[in-house]
Design an enzyme around this catalytic site. Structure first.
Site, PDB file in Angstrom:
ATOM      1  N   ASP A 224       0.830  -1.199   0.000  1.00 27.86           N
ATOM      2  CA  ASP A 224       0.000   0.000   0.000  1.00 27.86           C
ATOM      3  C   ASP A 224       0.868   1.256   0.000  1.00 27.86           C
ATOM      4  O   ASP A 224       1.883   1.319   0.714  1.00 27.86           O
ATOM      5  CB  ASP A 224      -0.868  -0.029   1.273  1.00 27.86           C
ATOM      6  CG  ASP A 224      -1.884   1.088   1.309  1.00 27.86           C
ATOM      7  OD1 ASP A 224      -2.796   1.059   0.482  1.00 27.86           O
ATOM      8  OD2 ASP A 224      -1.757   1.986   2.162  1.00 27.86           O
ATOM      9  N   GLU A 278       1.689  -0.498  -5.019  1.00 28.47           N
ATOM     10  CA  GLU A 278       0.730   0.564  -5.338  1.00 28.47           C
ATOM     11  C   GLU A 278       1.555   1.840  -5.502  1.00 28.47           C
ATOM     12  O   GLU A 278       1.895   2.512  -4.533  1.00 28.47           O
ATOM     13  CB  GLU A 278      -0.303   0.755  -4.223  1.00 28.47           C
ATOM     14  CG  GLU A 278      -1.404   1.720  -4.677  1.00 28.47           C
ATOM     15  CD  GLU A 278      -2.120   2.460  -3.539  1.00 28.47           C
ATOM     16  OE1 GLU A 278      -3.187   3.027  -3.799  1.00 28.47           O
ATOM     17  OE2 GLU A 278      -1.596   2.505  -2.408  1.00 28.47           O
TER      18      GLU A 278
HETATM   19  C1  GLC Z   1      -4.204   3.139  -0.577  1.00 28.66           C
HETATM   20  C2  GLC Z   1      -5.466   2.310  -0.506  1.00 28.66           C
HETATM   21  C3  GLC Z   1      -6.572   3.183  -0.002  1.00 28.66           C
HETATM   22  C4  GLC Z   1      -6.214   3.683   1.370  1.00 28.66           C
HETATM   23  C5  GLC Z   1      -4.871   4.410   1.355  1.00 28.66           C
HETATM   24  C6  GLC Z   1      -4.343   4.627   2.743  1.00 28.66           C
HETATM   25  O1  GLC Z   1      -4.284   4.133  -1.518  1.00 28.66           O
HETATM   26  O2  GLC Z   1      -5.740   1.757  -1.760  1.00 28.66           O
HETATM   27  O3  GLC Z   1      -7.805   2.498   0.030  1.00 28.66           O
HETATM   28  O4  GLC Z   1      -7.199   4.575   1.819  1.00 28.66           O
HETATM   29  O5  GLC Z   1      -3.888   3.659   0.694  1.00 28.66           O
HETATM   30  O6  GLC Z   1      -3.891   3.430   3.310  1.00 28.66           O
END
Ligand code: GLC
Length: 594
Positions: A224, A278
């Site tokens: 993440d 991500e």
């Molecule tokens: C990422 C996740 C999202 C979350 C954020 C904070 O972007 O996909 O859903 O709110 O991280 O952890």
């Protein structure tokens, strides 16, 4: 990891070599557990629900499941605020159930990827609780970013950084007597304090968490906010234009050292574990750095996800994705949706078909039929591209964004912290409809509690049962597409270093490409039907062909029966739009290798 390129099918190691690289062309299904299937009857999806539906996922034809965070969490950000990284949220089940689920899925050939959230923890995590209970300057506070405030009484935040969820990225602490103290950093909600990645405990803790789950059979992790972990210790202000690598909290060079360590851990397993990032970065070269051979294996393709439904931008996005990945030898990923963005059926039904958090607005006029048609075409396009593909639960059912959730039912901090200006992400997180005529459509059983978000009354035609019975449903299109994708060798070529997509000449409103010897994908974005090339047989189409031609907003997969015959993707039949750079009519060669 050395990959032996041998083709002797009889040798057992061939299988394991291919297996090691499964992630290069995998179809990964994203499970948002809370909304998948509720077995316990508390209105919240759970692991027992996923276990129960494994045959559905197997039948859909996916290679892996990615679970959004399944850990105990106070739910300030629906699970992305984790209070214990080595356990399962009791609302979802137990650690033992998770282990059983991982094994049961694997027995069906489905691997498990879990979400790891290393940028921040929950404010209820023991480390943060210890930090709050400890004085300024104490070692317990060093694992986070605590700082005195500015101004005469420290009443101003330490700097001007803004939270991604809105407002300042700093919150001031209070001691037991209520006296204000230092501030702490949170790039997301105040309940998600950022960890200090210059602290050795933070490194060892996460490496241990990785081993904890890898040892339990998890095949990989989705990381993440992977580009945010490292901060400028000087906490410098955000510049208007930052030089890549010098932004105070995004994409700093020291991040790569973390991922090299993680890769070494992942590679230490007999079946190497996989790291998926991500990484939201506009700069393709900076993005690709995360995918160097000793770092992450793949990262989400947000450029493609956000791309408007238009042939020029789509082609540019595909080309630039492949070009960015090629130098580092990593496969691209193709993503149309996830738990953070507007459902494709809704987005593609609007005038502006691109996605941006900034421009999200509910109540924008939407033609869902049009959106559905385009989402079907986009699905076949994505499945035909070289690399791996992600399917977010409900995408295969063509669920629209739910835009009329009453204020008191909404949960997303994006909505709450913007005072309702930003619609937030609840609308794409509504539970799945499985069967029946009325809510909750077998998401929960008879007599269960109300689902955590209500399913709309008019979803009966969208249930899995209804769509299974309807030959041309979105679900059956996904099933057919994913099944074919498995059997067509050219579409599994993500294992090859050189992804073999070859563009074919076509009119401006059509994207046409070939893969392998005889596979062709045509996408018609224009208003007029397009004739299919001579000598091509239809494998699958997203809409019914009209008199043998591909209608508007549609994709078709073709097999060129005689690839050596000159043939072509013909111009649209009655397209009167200005196409002065194109041949006025007629046939252009379709298969041109190079
Ligand atoms: C990422 C996740 C999202 C979350 C954020 C904070 O972007 O996909 O859903 O709110 O991280 O952890």
């Amino acid at each position: 990891m050395t990959h032996v390129e041998t083709t002797t099918a009889a040798e057992p190691q061939v299988e394991s070599v291919v297996e090691d690289r499964w992630w290069r062309d995998a179809v990964v299904y994203q499970v948002y557990v809370r909304s998948f299937a509720d077995q316990s009857g508390d209105g919240i999806g759970d692991l027992a629900g996923v276990l129960d539906k494994l045959p559905y996922l197997h039948d859909l034809g996916v290679d892996a499941l990615w679970f959004n965070p399944w850990y105990p969490s106070p739910l300030a950000d629906t699970g992305y605020d984790i209070s214990d990284y080595r356990s399962i949220d009791p609302a979802f089940g137990t650690l033992e159930e998770a282990e059983n689920l991982i094994a049961a899925a694997r027995a069906l050939g489905i691997r498990t990827i879990i979400d790891i959230v290393p940028n921040h923890v929950s404010d209820e995590h023991p480390w943060f609780q210890e930090a709050l209970a400890s004085p300024p300057g104490s070692p317990e506070r060093d694992r986070f970013w605590f700082r005195p405030g500015n101004g005469a009484d420290g009443e101003l935040p330490p700097n001007g950084w803004q939270s991604i969820f809105g407002g300042s990225a700093w919150t001031r602490t209070q001691d037991a007597s209520g006296a204000p103290g230092d501030w702490y950093l949170h790039l997301f909600a105040p309940e998600q304090p950022d960890l200090n990645w210059t602290h050795p405990d933070v490194w060892t803790e996460h490496e241990d968490v990785l081993r904890f789950w890898f040892d339990r059979g998890v095949a990989g992790v989705r990381i993440d906010s992977a580009a945010l972990l490292v901060k400028d210790p000087a906490l410098s202000e955000e510049p208007a234009d930052s030089v890549p690598g010098e932004h105070p909290f995004t994409d700093r060079d020291q991040l790569h050292e973390i991922y090299r360590r993680w890769r070494a851990i992942a590679d230490g397993y007999a079946e190497p574990r996989v790291l998926v990032g991500e990484v939201w970065l506009p700069d393709a070269e900076r993005f690709a750095r995360y995918l160097r051979p000793d770092e992450l294996h793949t990262a989400f393709n947000f450029d493609f996800l956000a791309c408007p439904w238009e042939p020029g931008p789509m082609r540019t996005s595909i080309d630039s994705s492949l070009a960015a990945h090629a130098p580092v030898g990593a496969p691209a990923t193709w993503v149309l949706s996830n738990h953070d963005v507007t459902r494709p059926v809704t987005r593609y039904g609007r005038d502006d078909t691109s996605f941006a958090f900034e421009s999200k607005r509910e109540g924008t006029p939407t033609d869902l039929q049009r959106g559905n048609r385009r989402a079907r075409a986009a699905a076949l396009l994505a499945m035909a591209l070289p690399g791996s593909m992600y399917v977010y639960q409900g995408e295969e059912l063509g669920l629209p964004e739910v835009e009329d959730i009453p204020a008191e039912r909404r949960q997303d901090p994006m909505w709450l912290r913007s005072g309702g200006v930003d619609p937030g992400r609840d609308g794409c997180r509504v539970p799945l409809p499985w069967a029946g005529q009325r809510p909750p459509f077998a998401f929960s059983g008879e007599g269960a509690d109300r689902p955590w978000l209500d399913l709309p009354d008019d979803w009966a035609p969208l249930t899995v049962a209804a769509q299974t019975a309807e030959a041309t449903s979105m679900l059956n299109l996904y099933r057919a597409g994913l099944r074919l994708r498995r059997t067509i060798a050219a579409l599994r070529a993500g294992n090859q270093r050189d992804a073999d997509l070859r563009w074919l000449p076509s009119s401006d409103s059509v994207l046409a490409f070939a893969r392998g010897e005889d596979f062709i994908c045509l996408v018609n974005f224009g208003p007029d039907p397009v004739d299919l090339p001579d000598g091509a047989s239809v494998l699958l189409a997203s809409s019914e062909l009209e008199g043998g031609a591909l209608p508007y907003d549609s994709t078709v997969w073709l097999r060129q029966t005689n690839p050596h015959d000159p043939s072509g993707v013909r111009s649209p039949r009655a397209d009167t739009s200005d196409r002065s750079n194109q041949p006025a009519s007629g046939t252009v060669p379709v298969l041109r290798k190079g």
